[in-house]
Design an enzyme around this catalytic site. Sequence first.
Site, PDB file in Angstrom:
ATOM      1  N   CYS A   1      54.504   8.972 -37.660  1.00  0.00           N
ATOM      2  CA  CYS A   1      54.186  10.354 -37.236  1.00  0.00           C
ATOM      3  C   CYS A   1      55.064  11.345 -37.929  1.00  0.00           C
ATOM      4  CB  CYS A   1      54.597  10.432 -35.529  1.00  0.00           C
ATOM      5  SG  CYS A   1      53.681   9.656 -34.495  1.00  0.00           S
TER       6      CYS A   1
ATOM      7  N   CYS B   1      58.217   8.118 -33.251  1.00  0.00           N
ATOM      8  CA  CYS B   1      57.192   7.477 -34.012  1.00  0.00           C
ATOM      9  C   CYS B   1      57.689   7.680 -35.426  1.00  0.00           C
ATOM     10  CB  CYS B   1      55.770   7.825 -33.795  1.00  0.00           C
ATOM     11  SG  CYS B   1      54.567   7.457 -35.044  1.00  0.00           S
TER      12      CYS B   1
END
Length: 124
Positions: free
Chosen positions: A32, A29
């Site tokens: 993230c 991600c």
Amino acid sequence: MATINLTADTFEETIAEGTVLIDFWASWCGPCRTFGPVFEASSEVHSDIVFAKLDTEANQELSGSLGIMSIPTLMAFRDGILLYSQAGALPKRALEDLIAQLRDVDMDDVRRQIEAQETQASAK
């Protein structure tokens, strides 16, 4: 305090007492990876708060049971009570503002509200 890695086995015990911020993330991600250093830096400043990271890929069942639909998602608990849950990477200033708000929450009032809701629900 540095961040800790959280799993399904350690989740309940970790959120039971004090203030706990959990970053739900996955290695693939991009947002993230952007939020990770912000979260980690904040953990170094606020030693009175537990900063935990939960890998959603390794803990799919727990992530699903908590309603994690997108990542990163940040959850905040105080004394086992969920006070905040939102998807999206926060900038440093927003994370610091959230921490200040969490510290200001009157937990006795929160518990009274929960008790009132439970009483009302059981009366129906």
